[in-house]
Design an enzyme around this catalytic site. Sequence first.
Site, mmCIF file in Angstrom:
data_model
loop_
_atom_site.group_PDB
_atom_site.id
_atom_site.type_symbol
_atom_site.label_atom_id
_atom_site.label_comp_id
_atom_site.label_asym_id
_atom_site.label_seq_id
_atom_site.Cartn_x
_atom_site.Cartn_y
_atom_site.Cartn_z
ATOM 1 N N ASP A 1 65.345 10.792 33.214
ATOM 2 C CA ASP A 1 66.408 11.186 34.130
ATOM 3 C C ASP A 1 66.121 12.605 34.622
ATOM 4 O OD1 ASP A 1 67.132 12.870 32.053
ATOM 5 O OD2 ASP A 1 68.807 11.617 31.382
ATOM 6 N N ASP B 1 63.625 -5.433 26.220
ATOM 7 C CA ASP B 1 62.746 -4.759 27.179
ATOM 8 C C ASP B 1 63.366 -4.905 28.560
ATOM 9 O OD1 ASP B 1 60.645 -3.417 28.323
ATOM 10 O OD2 ASP B 1 59.418 -5.220 28.541
ATOM 11 N N HIS C 1 63.818 2.339 30.138
ATOM 12 C CA HIS C 1 64.859 2.963 30.960
ATOM 13 C C HIS C 1 64.332 4.229 31.610
ATOM 14 C CE1 HIS C 1 68.957 3.850 32.220
ATOM 15 N NE2 HIS C 1 68.793 5.090 31.797
ATOM 16 N N GLU D 1 64.738 3.431 25.828
ATOM 17 C CA GLU D 1 64.489 4.723 26.466
ATOM 18 C C GLU D 1 63.034 5.153 26.287
ATOM 19 O OE1 GLU D 1 67.936 8.017 26.803
ATOM 20 O OE2 GLU D 1 67.389 7.481 24.761
#
Length: 611
Positions: A199, A580, A532, A589
Amino acid sequence: MIHRCLLLLLVAVFAHIASAVAFADELSIRTNQLGYLPDGPKLATIISPSDAPLEFQLVDAENVPVLQGRTRPMGFDAMAGLKTHLADFTNYRKTGEGYHLVVGESTSPAFSIEANIYDRLSVDAQSWFYLARSGTEIRKDIAGSLYARPAGHLGIAPNVGDTSVPCLDRDAAAKFYTELKWDCSYKLDVTGGWYDAGDQGKYVVNGGIAVSQLMDTVERGKLFASNAEKVLSDRRSRLPEQGNGVPDILDEARWELEFMLKMVVPHEERLAGMVHHKVHDTSWTGVPMLPHNDPQPRALYAPSTAATLNLAAVAAQGSRVFKNYDETFSTRLLTSAKQAWSAAQGHPDIIAPSANFDGGGAYGDDDVSDEFYWAAAELYLATGDTIYLSAIKSSPHWRGDVFGRGGHGAFDWANVAGLARLHLALYGSKLLGREDGDDARTSVIGAAADFIELQKKEPFGQIYHPDNGRYDWGSNHIILQNMIVVSAAYDLSDKQEYLDNVRESMDYLLGRNAMNISYITGYGTVFSKNQHSRWFAHQIDSDLPNPPPGSLAGGANSSLVDDISKEKLAGCAPQRCYLDDIEAYGSNEITINWNAPLVYIANFLDNTRTK
């Protein structure tokens, strides 16, 4: 009578065939899908309802049997929800590709037996960090066209950027920092550093342990690697600084250290010398969202004692490892480490809250005694100053059981006392003296022995056995940290068992697990590829790539925190609480502090030979 006997015989034959088919359907072979080291342990886990040993064969690429054996029944594994056997083919040492294990009608995926099997992983795992860089273009000629992207957060529209970031506004800050009553009017240039977890956030406490473990790879390599030149190479990683006379891993570490130095509160301000805990968006962005397209305002969040001590620790460590490559930078780091230590002494209880922040993670930590211990240890190793030795010895962690967390893990970003103990044991023998040095080494070796006893209970061979019967968030990274403790015990003792146990534990991450998946992208037959991430988001946007080779997925997590896991994994056995899927952030993550220990262990496995 003859017809009845024939009928009974046919019924028995068909029942046997049906049973064999059902047995074959239930049986599965879990191996290290990448392969095995010739002189290392070679084990596979067989999923089978049978209580009796099973015959197995190791066959080569031409399907010729090269070894036969019988499995050892291990019984029901509650963590996996499966009945298991072990197949041991350690004695086979001939190198080659295309080996398979065969049990009945089942055949494993192909794997190799090679001495250099972890060479490529050591390169990919450390090159991964270049793609996590903020504030710089990710170049096509280095990363490839799939992963190239413009620089993020440089204030170029639509970015607000990190070139002049204000503190969180007063009203918002009042909701989170009720005791500190904090706000500020200055702005800081906090460009650079690594994005934390796919992120847009950048966190000092997570960056601290990650950058420390990259530097560990170099520091450990100089002392213990069988080929130190390989670890110290400046032409090994994929990054712009390649070939500058500095080890590539240290070039990458410097990118984060420079960012952390920018997070210091200016001299003339309240809490001067303390370090801001984090910088991130003031509201969450969706998936996908490439960094240069992020339109959200950025904010500095309050300083914390934990962040300040993280800077003190890693800057002190950095002053040691950069000394022979850039003395000016080394001196700057040591000065900053001492200043951060002094600031933390003046403000020992500014706690980062565990609040529900919008736009970024909290990274709350209400116990900073371990950070004080870590920072003092690194400063003592860097300076030999008895002031820091006194601080170490007055810490509750000086003689404490820093590795004893109920089998959950040796250390992590919030519990760094174990990391400090490792550094004292590995790098502090001359400074500590015989008695204290022996105590530190004995502590590490004793912890490794305890971890191995837990490992023996695991049919899948990993060094991880949580005593509450639940897998933690980031269980794969915890396995790696536990492996690092055992690897340190090998470096300190030369005891073959410790090396073998680290090698075996790696099997779990590469496919020998209940999910029958390699958790490292690009390695094995079936591997995680939808972790992610806002920019490695191929599952959602076909124009974007999957995560690059060498990306570690977080792994099974008994706490089903995301919606898709709650829907699809309800009632899962702990080791099978994994998806997954890009939306399964609780188990899938990718983060800097998970890939950093992978760098360390990949280099350890690639660069440690049986003595």
